[in-house]
Design an enzyme around this catalytic site. Structure first.
Site, PDB file in Angstrom:
ATOM      1  N   LYS A 190      -1.758  -9.181   2.478  1.00 28.15           N
ATOM      2  CA  LYS A 190      -1.013  -8.938   3.700  1.00 28.15           C
ATOM      3  C   LYS A 190      -1.825  -7.861   4.477  1.00 28.15           C
ATOM      4  O   LYS A 190      -2.405  -6.915   3.872  1.00 28.15           O
ATOM      5  CB  LYS A 190       0.618  -8.204   3.470  1.00 28.15           C
ATOM      6  CG  LYS A 190       1.088  -7.746   4.485  1.00 28.15           C
ATOM      7  CD  LYS A 190       2.803  -7.418   4.209  1.00 28.15           C
ATOM      8  CE  LYS A 190       2.957  -6.311   3.656  1.00 28.15           C
ATOM      9  NZ  LYS A 190       2.461  -4.852   4.413  1.00 28.15           N
ATOM     10  N   ASP A 201      -1.306  -6.012  -0.641  1.00 26.23           N
ATOM     11  CA  ASP A 201      -1.682  -5.308   0.748  1.00 26.23           C
ATOM     12  C   ASP A 201      -3.078  -4.972   0.714  1.00 26.23           C
ATOM     13  O   ASP A 201      -3.773  -4.422  -0.116  1.00 26.23           O
ATOM     14  CB  ASP A 201      -1.006  -4.204   0.904  1.00 26.23           C
ATOM     15  CG  ASP A 201       0.153  -4.184   1.816  1.00 26.23           C
ATOM     16  OD1 ASP A 201       0.034  -5.034   2.730  1.00 26.23           O
ATOM     17  OD2 ASP A 201       1.105  -3.326   1.919  1.00 26.23           O
ATOM     18  N   GLU A 218       8.886  -4.618  10.523  1.00 30.71           N
ATOM     19  CA  GLU A 218       9.153  -3.496  10.121  1.00 30.71           C
ATOM     20  C   GLU A 218       9.762  -2.546  11.098  1.00 30.71           C
ATOM     21  O   GLU A 218       9.228  -2.758  12.044  1.00 30.71           O
ATOM     22  CB  GLU A 218       8.203  -2.693   9.335  1.00 30.71           C
ATOM     23  CG  GLU A 218       8.582  -1.431   8.738  1.00 30.71           C
ATOM     24  CD  GLU A 218       7.663  -0.596   7.753  1.00 30.71           C
ATOM     25  OE1 GLU A 218       6.551  -1.294   7.260  1.00 30.71           O
ATOM     26  OE2 GLU A 218       7.950   0.529   7.308  1.00 30.71           O
ATOM     27  N   ASP A 231       0.780  -1.279   0.043  1.00 35.18           N
ATOM     28  CA  ASP A 231       0.094  -0.086   0.011  1.00 35.18           C
ATOM     29  C   ASP A 231       1.014   1.235  -0.048  1.00 35.18           C
ATOM     30  O   ASP A 231       0.392   2.247  -0.142  1.00 35.18           O
ATOM     31  CB  ASP A 231      -0.923  -0.072   1.265  1.00 35.18           C
ATOM     32  CG  ASP A 231      -0.419  -0.101   2.441  1.00 35.18           C
ATOM     33  OD1 ASP A 231       0.823  -0.371   2.522  1.00 35.18           O
ATOM     34  OD2 ASP A 231      -0.993  -0.085   3.436  1.00 35.18           O
ATOM     35  N   SER A 232       2.228   1.052   0.094  1.00 37.13           N
ATOM     36  CA  SER A 232       3.258   2.139  -0.220  1.00 37.13           C
ATOM     37  C   SER A 232       2.960   2.845  -1.395  1.00 37.13           C
ATOM     38  O   SER A 232       3.405   3.662  -1.633  1.00 37.13           O
ATOM     39  CB  SER A 232       4.584   1.733   0.090  1.00 37.13           C
ATOM     40  OG  SER A 232       4.875   0.543  -0.767  1.00 37.13           O
TER      41      SER A 232
HETATM   42  O1  KIV Z   1       3.395  -1.179   1.746  1.00 39.08           O
HETATM   43  C1  KIV Z   1       4.442  -1.714   1.709  1.00 39.08           C
HETATM   44  O2  KIV Z   1       5.520  -1.427   0.859  1.00 39.08           O
HETATM   45  C2  KIV Z   1       5.023  -2.649   2.866  1.00 39.08           C
HETATM   46  C3  KIV Z   1       6.265  -2.936   2.812  1.00 39.08           C
HETATM   47  C4  KIV Z   1       7.419  -1.769   3.333  1.00 39.08           C
HETATM   48  C5  KIV Z   1       6.648  -4.218   3.611  1.00 39.08           C
HETATM   49  O3  KIV Z   1       4.277  -2.919   3.533  1.00 39.08           O
END
Ligand code: KIV
Length: 275
Positions: free
Chosen positions: A115, A85, A184, A46-47
Site C-alpha cells: 500500500k 504498507d 481516510e 505503518d501505524s
Molecule cells: O497504517 C495504517 O494503519 C493505515 C490504516 C489506518 C489504513 O494506513
C-alpha cells in the site's frame, strides 16, 4: 490455522459493490492468528511505528520494520489477503525506488500486496509496481505520512478545491492499476461519492458506511490504545482495563508471595516434570 487458498487482491477487487470487505491492521503473529478467521484483509500498517514502537507519527516506520512485522503477520495467517504498507521515504523519489522497495517487501515477506499513500503525485510509482506484477492498494484523503506537511491530522473534502483534488487523486490511483483504495479522514458524502465514481473497492476509515469495506487499527478497535483515540474509532472491547487490572493483581500477588502458588512450581518429589 489452515485455509485452502488465501484471499487475493483480485478477490478483493471483485467485491466492489458487494458484501462489505472486512479489514483490520495486524502487526504481530498472535494477533494475526486471532484475526485471520474473521477478516478478508490484514494490513500491516505503518501505524505500527506509533502503535507498537511509540513513535509520534508514522514517519518513524522503516522498510526493515515493515518487513519484520509483515513476516510475523504472514506466519500468523493463512486465509486473509495480507497487505504491507510502504513506509515514508521508500517510494516517493522515483518509480525505480518504489519498485525496488516493493520488490524487497514482497520477496522478504511473501505478502499479497503493498500500500502507498498519495494520488496524482505517486501515480507513476503505482503504475510501475503494478506493471511488475505486484498488486497495489492506494490510500487517499487524510494521509498520515503527510501530517507534518499538512500541519496536523486534517479531515479532507471540506472545500470545493480539496474535493476536486480528491476526485483527481482517486482517478489517478485507479488508472494506475490499484486493486482497491483506502479513503481516510474524509467528509462522509465525499467518501460516498468517491465510492460511486470508482470501479475499484474503497476501504473507509473515518469515511463513510457506503464504502465497499472498512478498516480500523486493531489496538484502537479492542480498546488497547493508550494515547489519543480518534473520533472515528469504535472500541469493541476494553483491553486497557483488562491488562492494567491483570498487572495490578499480579503485582499484589508477587509482593504478598501469593504467586507463584503450588500449581506453578515443581515439587522435589515429582518424577515427570512438564513446564
Ligand atoms: O497504517 C495504517 O494503519 C493505515 C490504516 C489506518 C489504513 O494506513
Amino acid at each position: 490455522m489452515s485455509a485452502d487458498v488465501r484471499i487475493g487482491p483480485d478477490d478483493i477487487r471483485r467485491r466492489k459493490g458487494g458484501v462489505p470487505i472486512v479489514c483490520l491492521t495486524a502487526y504481530t503473529y498472535p494477533v494475526a492468528r486471532l484475526l485471520d478467521d474473521h477478516v478478508d484483509l490484514l494490513l500491516v500498517g505503518d501505524s505500527v511505528a506509533m502503535v507498537l514502537h511509540g513513535h509520534k507519527t508514522t514517519l518513524g516506520a522503516s522498510l526493515e520494520m515493515m518487513i519484520a512485522h509483515g513476516q510475523a503477520v504472514m506466519r500468523g495467517s493463512a486465509k486473509a489477503c495480507v497487505v504491507v504498507d510502504m513506509p515514508a521515504g521508500s517510494y516517493e523519489t522515483s518509480a525505480a525506488q518504489a519498485l525496488a522497495s516493493a520488490r524487497q517487501v514482497v520477496d522478504e515477506t511473501g505478502c499479497q500486496a503493498v500500500k502507498l499513500e498519495g494520488g496524482t503525485d505517486i501515480a507513476e510509482q503505482i503504475a510501475a509496481i503494478v506493471a511488475a506484477g505486484i498488486p497495489v492498494m492506494g490510500h487517499i484523503g487524510l494521509q498520515p505520512q503527510s501530517v507534518e506537511k499538512d500541519g496536523g491530522y486534517k479531515i479532507k473534502g471540506r472545500t470545493e478545491e480539496n474535493v476536486t483534488a480528491l476526485f483527481r487523486d482517486a482517478e489517478a490511483v485507479e488508472k494506475a492499476g490499484a486493486f482497491s483504495v483506502v479513503i481516510e479522514g474524509t467528509v462522509e458524502t465525499v467518501a460516498a461519492e468517491l465510492t460511486r465514481r470508482l470501479s475499484i473497492p474503497t476501504i473507509g476509515i473515518g469515511a463513510s458506511a457506503d464504502c465497499d469495506g472498512q478498516i480500523l487499527v486493531i489496538d484502537d478497535m479492542v480498546g488497547l490504545t493508550v494515547d489519543r483515540v480518534p473520533k472515528f474509532v469504535k472500541e469493541y472491547a476494553a483491553l486497557r482495563g483488562v491488562v492494567s487490572d491483570a498487572a495490578a493483581r499480579y503485582a499484589a500477588e508477587v509482593r504478598s508471595r501469593a504467586f507463584p502458588g503450588p500449581d506453578h512450581v515443581f515439587p522435589a518429589t515429582s518424577g515427570k516434570d512438564k513446564a
